[in-house]
Design an enzyme around this catalytic site. Structure first.
Site, PDB file in Angstrom:
ATOM      1  N   HIS A  78       5.561   3.058 103.906  1.00 48.01           N
ATOM      2  CA  HIS A  78       4.259   2.567 104.358  1.00 48.01           C
ATOM      3  C   HIS A  78       4.419   1.128 104.839  1.00 48.01           C
ATOM      4  O   HIS A  78       4.857   0.268 104.081  1.00 48.01           O
ATOM      5  CB  HIS A  78       3.225   2.645 103.236  1.00 48.01           C
ATOM      6  CG  HIS A  78       2.708   4.043 103.013  1.00 48.01           C
ATOM      7  ND1 HIS A  78       1.380   4.356 103.025  1.00 48.01           N
ATOM      8  CD2 HIS A  78       3.363   5.209 102.804  1.00 48.01           C
ATOM      9  CE1 HIS A  78       1.227   5.671 102.822  1.00 48.01           C
ATOM     10  NE2 HIS A  78       2.420   6.204 102.672  1.00 48.01           N
ATOM     11  N   TYR A 206      -7.826   0.687 100.320  1.00 45.38           N
ATOM     12  CA  TYR A 206      -8.428  -0.005  99.181  1.00 45.38           C
ATOM     13  C   TYR A 206      -9.834  -0.379  99.620  1.00 45.38           C
ATOM     14  O   TYR A 206     -10.010  -1.247 100.473  1.00 45.38           O
ATOM     15  CB  TYR A 206      -7.628  -1.258  98.826  1.00 45.38           C
ATOM     16  CG  TYR A 206      -6.290  -0.985  98.169  1.00 45.38           C
ATOM     17  CD1 TYR A 206      -5.173  -0.608  98.918  1.00 45.38           C
ATOM     18  CD2 TYR A 206      -6.132  -1.124  96.783  1.00 45.38           C
ATOM     19  CE1 TYR A 206      -3.943  -0.372  98.305  1.00 45.38           C
ATOM     20  CE2 TYR A 206      -4.903  -0.889  96.163  1.00 45.38           C
ATOM     21  CZ  TYR A 206      -3.821  -0.514  96.932  1.00 45.38           C
ATOM     22  OH  TYR A 206      -2.604  -0.282  96.318  1.00 45.38           O
ATOM     23  N   PRO A 297      -3.881  -1.399  87.221  1.00 45.68           N
ATOM     24  CA  PRO A 297      -3.152  -0.621  88.224  1.00 45.68           C
ATOM     25  C   PRO A 297      -3.300  -1.104  89.668  1.00 45.68           C
ATOM     26  O   PRO A 297      -2.470  -0.758  90.507  1.00 45.68           O
ATOM     27  CB  PRO A 297      -3.743   0.783  88.074  1.00 45.68           C
ATOM     28  CG  PRO A 297      -5.088   0.584  87.467  1.00 45.68           C
ATOM     29  CD  PRO A 297      -4.971  -0.639  86.601  1.00 45.68           C
ATOM     30  N   TYR A 389       2.323  -7.697  97.728  1.00 47.80           N
ATOM     31  CA  TYR A 389       2.262  -6.231  97.628  1.00 47.80           C
ATOM     32  C   TYR A 389       3.646  -5.610  97.837  1.00 47.80           C
ATOM     33  O   TYR A 389       4.043  -4.693  97.106  1.00 47.80           O
ATOM     34  CB  TYR A 389       1.279  -5.692  98.678  1.00 47.80           C
ATOM     35  CG  TYR A 389       0.847  -4.258  98.452  1.00 47.80           C
ATOM     36  CD1 TYR A 389      -0.385  -3.977  97.863  1.00 47.80           C
ATOM     37  CD2 TYR A 389       1.647  -3.180  98.835  1.00 47.80           C
ATOM     38  CE1 TYR A 389      -0.807  -2.664  97.651  1.00 47.80           C
ATOM     39  CE2 TYR A 389       1.247  -1.871  98.629  1.00 47.80           C
ATOM     40  CZ  TYR A 389       0.021  -1.621  98.037  1.00 47.80           C
ATOM     41  OH  TYR A 389      -0.378  -0.327  97.823  1.00 47.80           O
TER      42      TYR A 389
HETATM   43  C1  DHB Z   1      -1.323   4.363  93.519  1.00 47.56           C
HETATM   44  C2  DHB Z   1      -1.700   3.658  92.394  1.00 47.56           C
HETATM   45  C3  DHB Z   1      -2.018   2.332  92.501  1.00 47.56           C
HETATM   46  O1  DHB Z   1      -2.385   1.639  91.411  1.00 47.56           O
HETATM   47  C4  DHB Z   1      -1.979   1.670  93.719  1.00 47.56           C
HETATM   48  O2  DHB Z   1      -2.330   0.363  93.786  1.00 47.56           O
HETATM   49  C5  DHB Z   1      -1.606   2.370  94.834  1.00 47.56           C
HETATM   50  C6  DHB Z   1      -1.269   3.715  94.737  1.00 47.56           C
HETATM   51  C7  DHB Z   1      -0.980   5.806  93.400  1.00 47.56           C
HETATM   52  O3  DHB Z   1      -1.000   6.330  92.286  1.00 47.56           O
HETATM   53  O4  DHB Z   1      -0.704   6.444  94.419  1.00 47.56           O
END
Ligand code: DHB
Length: 396
Positions: A78, A206, A297, A389
């Protein structure tokens, strides 16, 4: 007491998640022996759904160290993400901004690759062990455990690596007076969904909205991974497929964009917390991965941080066995923590910028949109996000 069978090794590793297995793999390549102990079964780890984004440095580590090239063959590169707010998408072009990419490749596959490589190389990895206790960390370190067949062992090692996850037993071996816990709780959680549907977008979305955050991720051509911000006490049983899709629609659809929908295959609530336990080393014990720190996450930093810890720890151990110098082991904690705190900041920032607190007033909401605008309308803002990122240059 019953007789314990003695095993001698150089590094005892507790935990066969990505951190423990990667450490064992790197050590084996350098001719350093290790034994990995894991409480869960292979199947249980393989069936746990985790995040899916690998920084370029993590991919490089997996490929260059010979774990597997499956990540580049089967994973999806990506080159950017979309930030969506006020109903409009804004692309953060990683390649253009910092010349890097990330790979969508689920942690489960990283585990399978690592476990498969260790097995193929004859590594000593024992799943489904019980009654694991560590002794004599100040003297000759030993780990007592009972294997899956009920046989008692004493594992003698030069060092112990605690890669035993967020509820780490190893962490508790550091005397309380000598460790510090940093902790932050967030007023949200994620409702994670696995759905049978085609991809809705080439890249991850996002999305910030008046109704809360949503993340549109992917798994395969026919199965998609998605999350929406929910209350930490949410019960998945209160959520029908229709209610789930209605929530996603209200947060993501608009201005010509529509999510592709389908049957929900799995739903779970993920709790949010930031924690860091310092130091990451105490005498012969080294902590790595979730045993030492967890992140929320948003931005998928957890696995990447664990792999970074292990790379830094491996360098210290390798240098010790090659030269007898403990210099790199002595700085392990501070070198690993350098990246840990950068990732804490990034995960906190992405979380607070994208989620809407239930009690947010008009000022806070408008300020948040101002922040998102400031980021996407500035080259420097987008580059800051892209660099974090895709993974900062540095230790790795
Ligand atoms: C996924 C999980 C994430 O916390 C993130 O920022 C991007 C992708 C995932 O599980 O695909």
């Amino acid at each position: 007491m019953a007789h314990r069978h003695v095993i001698n090794t150089q590094i005892a590793i507790l935990g066969a998640g990505p951190a423990g297995l990667m450490l064992s793999h790197l050590l084996a390549k350098a001719g350093i022996e290790s034994t990995v102990l894991e409480l869960r079964s292979h199947q249980e780890i393989a069936e746990t759904a985790r995040a899916g984004i690998l920084e370029h440095g993590s991919v490089k580590l997996l490929v260059d160290s010979g774990v597997s090239d499956r990540v580049v063959r089967n994973g999806d590169r990506h080159d950017g993400i979309e930030l969506r707010f006020n109903g409009e998408s804004h692309r953060i072009d990683f390649q253009d901004l910092v010349g890097e990419s990330v790979w969508l490749y689920p942690q489960t596959d990283v585990f399978l690759d690592l476990a498969g490589r260790r097995q193929a190389d004859g590594g000593d990895v024992r799943y489904s062990v019980t009654d694991t206790t560590v002794h004599d960390l100040e003297g000759e370190a030993k780990v007592w455990f009972t294997d899956a067949d009920g046989v008692d062992f004493e594992l003698r090692a030069d060092f112990v690596a605690g890669a035993d996850g967020s509820r780490s037993y190893c962490r508790s071996l550091i005397p309380e007076a000598q460790r510090k816990r940093y902790f932050h709780e967030y007023p949200f959680a994620w409702f994670g969904v696995l759905a049978e549907a085609p991809r809705s977008s080439e890249e991850l979305i996002y999305a910030n909205s008046d109704h809360g955050f949503a993340l549109i991720s992917q798994r395969t051509e026919t199965v998609q991974r998605m999350y929406f911000q929910c209350d930490p006490d949410e019960d998945v049983n209160n959520w029908s497929d229709e209610r789930i899709w209605e929530t996603f629609r209200s947060r993501v659809n608009g201005n010509g964009f529509e999510l592709k929908e389908g049957p929900v295959l799995d739903k779970t609530v993920l709790k949010f917390r930031s924690s860091v336990h310092t130091p990451m080393r105490h005498g012969k014990l080294f902590l790595a991965g979730d045993a030492a720190h967890t992140v929320p996450p948003t931005g998928a930093k957890g696995l990447n941080l664990a792999l970074n810890d292990v790379k830094v720890l491996f360098e210290g151990l390798d240098s010790f066995y090659q030269t007898g110098s403990t210099a790199l082991l002595d700085t392990y904690s501070s070198r690993a923590l350098d990246r840990v705190w950068k990732a804490q900041q990034f995960s906190y920032w992405m979380t607070s910028m994208l989620h809407t607190p239930a009690e947010a007033d008009d000022f806070q909401r408008a300020r948040q949109l101002g922040e998102l605008n400031a980021v996407v309308s500035s080259h420097h803002g987008r580059a800051y996000l892209a660099e974090a990122y895709t993974g900062w240059p540095g230790a790795r």
